[in-house]
Motif scaffolding. Structure first.
Motif, PDB file in Angstrom:
ATOM      1  N   PHE A 175      17.264 -26.693  -4.343  1.00 30.88           N
ATOM      2  CA  PHE A 175      18.446 -27.351  -4.887  1.00 30.88           C
ATOM      3  C   PHE A 175      18.522 -27.086  -6.391  1.00 30.88           C
ATOM      4  O   PHE A 175      17.614 -26.490  -6.972  1.00 30.88           O
ATOM      5  CB  PHE A 175      18.424 -28.851  -4.585  1.00 30.88           C
ATOM      6  CG  PHE A 175      17.133 -29.537  -4.925  1.00 30.88           C
ATOM      7  CD1 PHE A 175      16.910 -30.047  -6.195  1.00 30.88           C
ATOM      8  CD2 PHE A 175      16.134 -29.675  -3.973  1.00 30.88           C
ATOM      9  CE1 PHE A 175      15.732 -30.678  -6.525  1.00 30.88           C
ATOM     10  CE2 PHE A 175      14.936 -30.317  -4.283  1.00 30.88           C
ATOM     11  CZ  PHE A 175      14.732 -30.816  -5.557  1.00 30.88           C
ATOM     12  N   PHE A 176      19.603 -27.535  -7.048  1.00 33.24           N
ATOM     13  CA  PHE A 176      19.868 -27.250  -8.457  1.00 33.24           C
ATOM     14  C   PHE A 176      19.821 -25.740  -8.703  1.00 33.24           C
ATOM     15  O   PHE A 176      19.362 -25.273  -9.737  1.00 33.24           O
ATOM     16  CB  PHE A 176      18.843 -27.906  -9.378  1.00 33.24           C
ATOM     17  CG  PHE A 176      18.879 -29.404  -9.442  1.00 33.24           C
ATOM     18  CD1 PHE A 176      19.624 -30.154  -8.555  1.00 33.24           C
ATOM     19  CD2 PHE A 176      18.136 -30.077 -10.397  1.00 33.24           C
ATOM     20  CE1 PHE A 176      19.633 -31.532  -8.606  1.00 33.24           C
ATOM     21  CE2 PHE A 176      18.138 -31.458 -10.465  1.00 33.24           C
ATOM     22  CZ  PHE A 176      18.887 -32.181  -9.564  1.00 33.24           C
ATOM     23  N   PRO A 213      20.508 -29.312  -1.283  1.00 28.00           N
ATOM     24  CA  PRO A 213      21.099 -30.470  -1.964  1.00 28.00           C
ATOM     25  C   PRO A 213      21.198 -31.702  -1.062  1.00 28.00           C
ATOM     26  O   PRO A 213      20.934 -32.827  -1.515  1.00 28.00           O
ATOM     27  CB  PRO A 213      22.495 -29.955  -2.361  1.00 28.00           C
ATOM     28  CG  PRO A 213      22.314 -28.488  -2.521  1.00 28.00           C
ATOM     29  CD  PRO A 213      21.343 -28.093  -1.438  1.00 28.00           C
ATOM     30  N   PHE A 224      17.768 -33.231  -0.605  1.00 26.56           N
ATOM     31  CA  PHE A 224      17.311 -33.882  -1.829  1.00 26.56           C
ATOM     32  C   PHE A 224      17.966 -35.247  -1.993  1.00 26.56           C
ATOM     33  O   PHE A 224      17.303 -36.226  -2.370  1.00 26.56           O
ATOM     34  CB  PHE A 224      17.606 -33.002  -3.039  1.00 26.56           C
ATOM     35  CG  PHE A 224      17.181 -33.622  -4.347  1.00 26.56           C
ATOM     36  CD1 PHE A 224      15.853 -33.901  -4.598  1.00 26.56           C
ATOM     37  CD2 PHE A 224      18.124 -33.928  -5.324  1.00 26.56           C
ATOM     38  CE1 PHE A 224      15.457 -34.487  -5.793  1.00 26.56           C
ATOM     39  CE2 PHE A 224      17.733 -34.497  -6.518  1.00 26.56           C
ATOM     40  CZ  PHE A 224      16.399 -34.780  -6.760  1.00 26.56           C
ATOM     41  N   ARG A 225      19.259 -35.349  -1.690  1.00 28.42           N
ATOM     42  CA  ARG A 225      19.953 -36.645  -1.776  1.00 28.42           C
ATOM     43  C   ARG A 225      19.318 -37.644  -0.813  1.00 28.42           C
ATOM     44  O   ARG A 225      19.083 -38.803  -1.163  1.00 28.42           O
ATOM     45  CB  ARG A 225      21.437 -36.466  -1.461  1.00 28.42           C
ATOM     46  CG  ARG A 225      22.257 -37.748  -1.621  1.00 28.42           C
ATOM     47  CD  ARG A 225      23.707 -37.530  -1.223  1.00 28.42           C
ATOM     48  NE  ARG A 225      23.831 -37.121   0.164  1.00 28.42           N
ATOM     49  CZ  ARG A 225      23.746 -37.955   1.201  1.00 28.42           C
ATOM     50  NH1 ARG A 225      23.530 -39.251   0.998  1.00 28.42           N
ATOM     51  NH2 ARG A 225      23.886 -37.515   2.426  1.00 28.42           N
ATOM     52  N   ASN A 274      22.608 -32.873  -8.902  1.00 23.26           N
ATOM     53  CA  ASN A 274      22.571 -32.310  -7.549  1.00 23.26           C
ATOM     54  C   ASN A 274      23.965 -31.955  -7.048  1.00 23.26           C
ATOM     55  O   ASN A 274      24.128 -31.060  -6.215  1.00 23.26           O
ATOM     56  CB  ASN A 274      21.906 -33.316  -6.597  1.00 23.26           C
ATOM     57  CG  ASN A 274      21.566 -32.717  -5.246  1.00 23.26           C
ATOM     58  OD1 ASN A 274      20.982 -31.639  -5.155  1.00 23.26           O
ATOM     59  ND2 ASN A 274      21.924 -33.409  -4.184  1.00 23.26           N
TER      60      ASN A 274
END
Length: 199
Positions: free
Chosen positions: A91-92, A119, A122-123, A141
């Protein structure tokens, strides 16, 4: 005479700056930036024995030795379970030439290994928002940037169960050539369930 004019000018500058400062204070927004130290404030440990967040400088990295652990939480003895786990995506994700990104390797309660490298994952990993650092990570994100340039400095306030951010939209992350336009000022809210919305 010149001294008096200079003195009056300085007084006017001070009063104008004080006025702008007073307006900002009354607005209840505080200046804020975001960097990789925010990862150290993630509180999610209930479902895991240990996790570590890794910065990958390039999709062309061929081993963990070329990557960097930037945050970790839990019982360090479980780090041996994840030291060989590797991901070239995360992610990112940023643009070339390196296409850098971040990912998380976690040891679950049953000692199985989980890799968080999208992403959406990760959330879900962050879960309920516990602090402003987690809220900033949710904003990043979603593809937004916390600029360190004074002209575009972000600010925030906490309102009930939300963190509200004022920042500038430089365009969602894209590897297309940037359009040379002035970024727009936007307001974004992150609620306690990590949902993000523009106000």
């Amino acid at each position: 005479m010149n001294i008096k004019i200079s003195t009056l000018f300085l007084i006017m500058v001070v009063l104008i700056n004080y006025g702008f400062t007073a307006i900002r204070i009354q607005d209840d927004y505080n200046p804020i930036t975001s960097d990789d130290s925010d990862f150290k404030s993630i509180k999610n440990i209930d479902d895991y024995l240990y996790w570590e967040c890794i910065y990958n400088p390039s999709i062309f990295s061929s081993s963990r030795s070329e990557q960097q652990i930037i945050a970790q939480l839990g019982d360090i003895k479980y780090s041996k379970y994840v030291k060989k786990t590797f991901s070239s995506v995360g992610f990112f994700s940023a643009c070339g030439p390196g296409f850098c990104s971040y990912y998380i390797v976690a040891v679950k309660k049953d000692k199985s290994i989980k890799v968080i490298n999208t992403p959406n994952d990760f959330r879900k990993f962050i879960g309920k928002i516990d602090n402003v650092e987690e809220a900033k990570l949710i904003v990043r994100n979603a593809g937004y940037i916390f600029s360190i340039a004074p002209k575009y400095m972000a600010s925030y306030k906490q309102s009930a169960d939300k963190y509200i951010f004022k920042l500038h939209d430089f365009g969602l992350q894209s590897c297309l050539p940037p359009v040379q336009t002035e970024p727009k000022s936007i307001t974004i809210a992150v609620d306690e369930m990590a949902s993000i919305s523009r106000l």
